[in-house]
Design an enzyme around this catalytic site. Sequence first.
Site, PDB file in Angstrom:
ATOM      1  N   GLU A 271       4.209  10.377   3.294  1.00  0.00           N
ATOM      2  CA  GLU A 271       4.381  11.307   2.174  1.00  0.00           C
ATOM      3  C   GLU A 271       3.751  12.658   2.484  1.00  0.00           C
ATOM      4  OE1 GLU A 271       3.593  10.065  -2.043  1.00  0.00           O
ATOM      5  OE2 GLU A 271       1.971  11.529  -1.856  1.00  0.00           O
TER       6      GLU A 271
ATOM      7  N   THR B 236      -3.801   6.287  -3.998  1.00  0.00           N
ATOM      8  CA  THR B 236      -2.897   7.425  -4.230  1.00  0.00           C
ATOM      9  C   THR B 236      -1.520   6.888  -4.620  1.00  0.00           C
ATOM     10  OG1 THR B 236      -2.422   7.429  -1.843  1.00  0.00           O
ATOM     11  CG2 THR B 236      -4.105   8.954  -2.631  1.00  0.00           C
TER      12      THR B 236
ATOM     13  N   HIS C 230       0.841  -1.201   0.000  1.00  0.00           N
ATOM     14  CA  HIS C 230       0.000   0.000   0.000  1.00  0.00           C
ATOM     15  C   HIS C 230       0.881   1.257   0.000  1.00  0.00           C
ATOM     16  CE1 HIS C 230      -2.503  -3.195   1.803  1.00  0.00           C
ATOM     17  NE2 HIS C 230      -3.508  -2.576   1.213  1.00  0.00           N
ATOM     18  N   HIS C 231       0.462   2.259  -0.711  1.00  0.00           N
ATOM     19  CA  HIS C 231       1.179   3.530  -0.775  1.00  0.00           C
ATOM     20  C   HIS C 231       1.356   4.123   0.624  1.00  0.00           C
ATOM     21  CE1 HIS C 231       0.942   8.071  -1.657  1.00  0.00           C
ATOM     22  NE2 HIS C 231       2.187   7.683  -1.833  1.00  0.00           N
ATOM     23  N   GLY C 232       2.556   4.628   0.897  1.00  0.00           N
ATOM     24  CA  GLY C 232       2.838   5.250   2.191  1.00  0.00           C
ATOM     25  C   GLY C 232       2.324   6.680   2.249  1.00  0.00           C
TER      26      GLY C 232
END
Length: 376
Positions: free
Chosen positions: A181, A206, A175-177
């Site tokens: 970010e 995202t 999963h995107h951090g």
Amino acid sequence: KMETAFIYSEKFGAFSYGASHPMRPVRLKLTYDLISALGLKDIPGAGFVEARRATDAEILLIHTPEYLKALKEADSGEVPHGEGLGGETFGLGYGDNPVFRGVFEWSSYSAGASIQAAALVGSAAVKTAFNIAGGLHHAMASRASGFCYINDAALAVKYLVDMGKRVAYVDVDAHHGDGVERAFYATDRALTVSLHESGTTLFPGTGFTGDMGEGAGEGFCVNLPLPPGTGDEVYLRAFDAVVPDAIKTFSPDVLVTQLGVDTFSTDPLTHLELTTNAFEEIVKRFRSFGLPWVGLGGGGYDLSNVARAWTLAWAVMNGVVAPEKIPEEFLLRHGDIFASDRLRDNPRKVRNGAAWQDIEKEISFIRGNCIPLIKG
């Protein structure tokens, strides 16, 4: 002298998100027990440090006072009510983020351990520190998200930045951090790099290549979305095409890594196809950078994957080769969780449902747009 620190508490595995929830803190106790069973607690130069809870002041490095107050209210196991405390305002008690007894205590232990890791590495007391309870990278400043209530990863990075360090944060969770970010989107003191399954197919939706940071931080945010089916070979090639150059160009003082293992082919929530073999290689690459290193846990919803992968990571951090065979006595206690007596996946399990051509354009964009901006 202690060179590597494993931050741990029996408290880590003592909480529950609920019987049907995929996030199971018991996976942390399982990892600790496997490390112990394989004799990896007794590596020369390795030390085990008792985790502590984060203080309010530390949590407020990233989170808002209003959110902290609501999260404390939720520790009773009841969704907070009252003026300005509604759970819906803060994402508490909804969907992925149940309110359970001890939710604040659990989160503050996870966060405290990551800050301990940052403090030990930042002060050069150790070269490497590992908090398997950390890496809860989705929590926002004033909202719980994606099983995460306190963003320990962002706290660790902020702690180090406040020490005057240049910090490279690399996130290999499926999963995107997004929470990390967001916290550093406009600064050039922290480089955030996230390799993840594309937001077109996975939460939080995202982390596209064009999300590069803003203001002083433009270019210091690197996102590499990967298509479903990405396996060991393509993943490692993508990692090698982006991460070493970004790290070398940024020239950080400290490396912080989020080592989520929900990238594996048997993970129930995601669609990548990695095995322990690629994961072990990724951790070896991080070690090869030769930087002071804070390692954090992250996602991973197949209990066997979590325990085996983070045991391998701990061995790599200490420069030793983990044994191949899981002891019979350990399997007798946990046999329903482990399908094999092997620590590593059989290489024949490797599948590649995505091809290099599927991500070539993204790689070229990063190399042509982000890395030159890091260089300045």
